[in-house]
Scaffold this active site. Structure first.
Site, PDB file in Angstrom:
ATOM      1  N   ILE A 203      60.875  13.964   6.797  1.00 51.46           N
ATOM      2  CA  ILE A 203      60.102  15.183   6.480  1.00 51.46           C
ATOM      3  C   ILE A 203      60.076  16.040   7.745  1.00 51.46           C
ATOM      4  O   ILE A 203      59.616  15.593   8.795  1.00 51.46           O
ATOM      5  CB  ILE A 203      58.636  14.809   6.093  1.00 51.46           C
ATOM      6  N   HIS A 204      60.614  17.252   7.660  1.00 52.80           N
ATOM      7  CA  HIS A 204      60.565  18.108   8.849  1.00 52.80           C
ATOM      8  C   HIS A 204      60.424  19.598   8.547  1.00 52.80           C
ATOM      9  O   HIS A 204      60.320  20.408   9.470  1.00 52.80           O
ATOM     10  CB  HIS A 204      61.817  17.898   9.712  1.00 52.80           C
ATOM     11  N   ARG A 205      60.418  19.981   7.257  1.00 55.29           N
ATOM     12  CA  ARG A 205      60.386  21.428   6.968  1.00 55.29           C
ATOM     13  C   ARG A 205      59.001  21.993   7.271  1.00 55.29           C
ATOM     14  O   ARG A 205      57.993  21.374   6.911  1.00 55.29           O
ATOM     15  CB  ARG A 205      60.699  21.699   5.483  1.00 55.29           C
TER      16      ARG A 205
END
Ligand code: UD1
Ligand code: UDP
Length: 362
Positions: A203-205
């Site tokens: 998860i990085h957005r």
């Protein structure tokens, strides 16, 4: 033909992995320029080693910053490079700030831009990548698309069909070429996990990391996962996780530094399911046969949902939990999309050899 290929961030490196050898063996004088948008060894060097990518001819040291600072700095450095080198064309890949900066700098010097992975659309203008895609495509003389839907998107935006080439998905070619290299590679074992007995998470957005309510919902759904969670954490996500109740020692969760490409491929292949907001991971999970849950408002990779490999859910625990259960129960029988094969780089070469006609005005 003299071509400068611009890369800057993790997903870019993977896209040029299969591309560079194909360009070079076709006699195209292709050289890499690395903007330095990603610079940690685990976000950059490891991919050059894993994928045997030629050392960049130029490293521009752009680094991190706000969107304008990062894009503007990259533009200034790329403009100087392009003006000095005057390549026949500049190739950009994907949708990161380095992609946009290179397209703008080249277009203003009247150097034709070739965009690999053109035409994808999430239709969400709050995503920085959507802005980058739209502008890059409008500035591109040649648009190399991964799926038919991308061609339709470009035609609807007024791009002339003669500029569009459906080459297929270069990420898929990378997966197919590298899967034989990771046979027997036991990466999950290093973390005390067994194949098909863990959920892989990335998860990085910003739409997830920079909205505390969404990140806490994601964290609480992962803490409730029926299988242990293995989470290689992007540097932008790391400082935020602990704030939302996912500490290093949370039960059932293994948080690790970002892993290299070959390790990531092995982790995806062996996972029971994947939860992600990554563009590339949606495609790779489809290729390796592992069911995916994408936690986003929309996806420009909708084809992966259409074929049955992916589920698109909002960042709410009540949506993620059933989607993960559904993914874990998947029979994994989907068909990979058309032209997600080992001929993508060869199609790119063929398109380039057909000639890149510069964009002209009246
Ligand atoms: C960028 C791309 C995104 C892509 C992602 C891939 C844009 C607008 N976004 O997002 O589309 O999915 O890369 O990973 O281009 N950082 C480090 N070390 C690094 C690189 C970054 O610590 O080597 C940290 C810095 O604190 C930086 C932050 O991560 O401020 C964000 O990096 P940045 O390149 O701006 O965007 P990403 O979130 O990585
Ligand atoms: N990836 C990796 N190690 C990790 C996380 C991701 O090698 O720890 C790879 C992943 O397999 C894919 C690419 O990075 O090939 C995707 O990049 P990312 O998710 O950063 O960006 P996006 O595709 O969302 O733009």
């Amino acid at each position: 033909m003299r071509l400068i290929v611009v890369v800057g961030a993790r997903p870019n490196f993977i896209k040029v992995g299969p591309l560079m050898p194909a360009l070079l063996s076709a006699g195209i004088d292709a050289k890499l320029a690395h903007t330095g948008q990603h610079y940690d060894a685990a976000m950059s060097d490891v991919f050059f080693t894993d994928l045997e990518i030629p050392k960049p001819e130029w490293f521009l040291g752009v680094g991190s910053g706000t969107h304008a600072v990062q894009t503007g700095t990259a533009m200034m450095k790329l403009e100087e490079l392009f003006a000095a080198e005057r390549p026949d064309a500049v190739m950009v890949v994907g949708d990161v700030n380095s992609t946009l900066a290179a397209a703008l700098a080249a277009a203003k010097l009247n150097i034709p831009v070739v965009h690999l992975e053109a035409g994808l659309r999430s239709r969400d203008m709050s995503m920085p990548e959507e802005v980058n895609r739209l502008v890059t495509d409008q500035l591109s003389a040649m648009l190399l698309t991964p799926v038919r839907e991308a061609d339709s998107n470009l035609l609807a935006e007024g791009v002339d069909s003669s500029r569009i080439h459906l080459v297929g998905n270069i990420m898929a070619e990378s997966v197919l070429r590298n899967l034989p290299r990771i046979e027997g590679r036991d990466v999950c074992g290093r973390y005390g996990l067994k194949p098909r007995e863990y959920v892989l998470v990335t998860i990085h957005r910003p739409e997830n990391t920079d909205h505390p309510e969404r990140l806490s919902e994601i964290v609480s759904s992962l803490l409730a996962s029926p299988l242990p969670v293995l989470f290689p954490v992007h540097p932008r996500t790391r400082p935020l996780l602990a704030e939302h109740g996912m500490a290093e020692d949370a039960p059932g969760v293994v948080l690790v530094e970002p892993v290299g490409y070959l390790d990531m491929l092995a982790l995806q292949r062996d996972a029971a399911a994947i939860v992600t907001d990554s563009g590339g991971v949606q495609e790779e999970s489809c290729m390796v046969g592992t069911p995916c849950v994408t936690v986003r408002r929309n996806t420009e990779r909708y084809i992966t949902v259409e074929v049955g490999a992916n589920r698109l859910v909002s960042a709410q625990s009540a949506a993620i939990k059933p989607a993960l259960a559904d993914a874990l129960a998947s029979d994994r029988t989907w068909q990979v999309p058309e032209r997600w094969d080992t001929e993508v780089a060869a199609r790119v070469v063929k398109a380039l050899q057909s000639g890149v006609a510069p964009l002209m005005g009246c």
